[in-house]
Scaffold this active site. Sequence first.
Site, mmCIF file in Angstrom:
data_model
loop_
_atom_site.group_PDB
_atom_site.id
_atom_site.type_symbol
_atom_site.label_atom_id
_atom_site.label_comp_id
_atom_site.label_asym_id
_atom_site.label_seq_id
_atom_site.Cartn_x
_atom_site.Cartn_y
_atom_site.Cartn_z
ATOM 1 N N ASP A 136 10.563 -6.595 -8.673
ATOM 2 C CA ASP A 136 10.772 -7.192 -7.359
ATOM 3 C C ASP A 136 12.177 -6.827 -6.859
ATOM 4 O O ASP A 136 13.157 -6.909 -7.604
ATOM 5 C CB ASP A 136 10.623 -8.718 -7.445
ATOM 6 C CG ASP A 136 10.478 -9.358 -6.070
ATOM 7 O OD1 ASP A 136 9.399 -9.914 -5.787
ATOM 8 O OD2 ASP A 136 11.446 -9.302 -5.278
ATOM 9 N N HIS A 177 3.180 -12.605 -9.003
ATOM 10 C CA HIS A 177 4.573 -12.605 -9.442
ATOM 11 C C HIS A 177 4.598 -12.871 -10.945
ATOM 12 O O HIS A 177 3.922 -13.787 -11.427
ATOM 13 C CB HIS A 177 5.358 -13.725 -8.757
ATOM 14 C CG HIS A 177 5.535 -13.529 -7.284
ATOM 15 N ND1 HIS A 177 6.647 -12.947 -6.742
ATOM 16 C CD2 HIS A 177 4.729 -13.836 -6.244
ATOM 17 C CE1 HIS A 177 6.527 -12.911 -5.420
ATOM 18 N NE2 HIS A 177 5.364 -13.449 -5.086
ATOM 19 N N HIS A 202 -0.739 -10.266 -4.568
ATOM 20 C CA HIS A 202 0.004 -9.804 -5.743
ATOM 21 C C HIS A 202 0.345 -10.988 -6.635
ATOM 22 O O HIS A 202 0.438 -12.119 -6.176
ATOM 23 C CB HIS A 202 1.291 -9.078 -5.315
ATOM 24 C CG HIS A 202 2.136 -9.861 -4.362
ATOM 25 N ND1 HIS A 202 1.852 -9.940 -3.014
ATOM 26 C CD2 HIS A 202 3.230 -10.637 -4.550
ATOM 27 C CE1 HIS A 202 2.744 -10.709 -2.419
ATOM 28 N NE2 HIS A 202 3.587 -11.153 -3.329
ATOM 29 N N ASN A 220 1.396 -16.517 -4.303
ATOM 30 C CA ASN A 220 1.609 -17.248 -3.062
ATOM 31 C C ASN A 220 0.482 -16.903 -2.091
ATOM 32 O O ASN A 220 0.162 -15.732 -1.892
ATOM 33 C CB ASN A 220 2.963 -16.862 -2.447
ATOM 34 C CG ASN A 220 4.127 -17.335 -3.307
ATOM 35 O OD1 ASN A 220 4.048 -18.380 -3.937
ATOM 36 N ND2 ASN A 220 5.202 -16.557 -3.343
ATOM 37 N N HIS A 241 -6.456 -3.387 -1.232
ATOM 38 C CA HIS A 241 -5.742 -4.272 -0.307
ATOM 39 C C HIS A 241 -6.578 -5.501 0.023
ATOM 40 O O HIS A 241 -7.634 -5.395 0.642
ATOM 41 C CB HIS A 241 -5.394 -3.521 0.985
ATOM 42 C CG HIS A 241 -4.674 -4.378 1.978
ATOM 43 N ND1 HIS A 241 -3.304 -4.344 2.132
ATOM 44 C CD2 HIS A 241 -5.127 -5.323 2.839
ATOM 45 C CE1 HIS A 241 -2.945 -5.236 3.053
ATOM 46 N NE2 HIS A 241 -4.050 -5.837 3.505
ATOM 47 N N HIS A 301 -0.342 -8.530 1.037
ATOM 48 C CA HIS A 301 -1.169 -7.734 0.123
ATOM 49 C C HIS A 301 -1.114 -8.517 -1.191
ATOM 50 O O HIS A 301 -0.043 -8.596 -1.814
ATOM 51 C CB HIS A 301 -0.585 -6.319 -0.013
ATOM 52 C CG HIS A 301 -1.325 -5.418 -0.963
ATOM 53 N ND1 HIS A 301 -1.722 -4.132 -0.640
ATOM 54 C CD2 HIS A 301 -1.709 -5.610 -2.256
ATOM 55 C CE1 HIS A 301 -2.316 -3.575 -1.690
ATOM 56 N NE2 HIS A 301 -2.328 -4.458 -2.685
ATOM 57 N N CYS A 317 0.854 -1.206 0.000
ATOM 58 C CA CYS A 317 0.000 0.000 0.000
ATOM 59 C C CYS A 317 0.882 1.245 0.000
ATOM 60 O O CYS A 317 0.582 2.231 -0.685
ATOM 61 C CB CYS A 317 -0.955 0.005 1.191
ATOM 62 S SG CYS A 317 -2.375 -1.107 1.006
ATOM 63 N N GLY A 372 4.965 -19.532 1.436
ATOM 64 C CA GLY A 372 6.070 -18.575 1.479
ATOM 65 C C GLY A 372 5.629 -17.136 1.279
ATOM 66 O O GLY A 372 6.455 -16.265 1.008
#
Length: 113
Positions: A30, A101, A99, A86, A46, A97, A7, A92
Amino acid sequence: MEDCLFCKIIKGEIPATKVYEDDDMVIFKDIDPKAKNHHLCVPKSHFKLLADMTETQGEMLLKCFKKIPTLVKELGLENGYRLVINQGDDAGQSVFHLHIHILSGQKMGWTPA
Ligand code: 5GP
Ligand code: ZN
């Protein structure tokens, strides 16, 4: 949400290398890449988990997924990519929040934290 790293990145309070942004999402690099090329697509709303989203809110997440193939050039994904979410401690997940990858380049593989 106040005490959430992503956020804060979305609000510009913490710096990140942003590659794309619209009303629904932001995509940035990342900080600790798990593949040769590793971006995060982060919805601006969120949510901790998929389970926390209603079906309507899930449509916003689908928009995020559908945006990625339109950005293959900007993200360097011309030769293919993986999308990973994830969910929870055993997966892991370290930033709570939700997301996506975006990973490409097979050399480094995936090592959950
Ligand atoms: P998770 O483990 O929750 O699925 O993924 C969190 C990701 O956020 C990790 O790959 C981690 O490297 C990345 N990350 C953690 N802190 C920061 C940060 O301050 N900036 C950026 N750009 N990425 C971060
Ligand atoms: Zn957040």
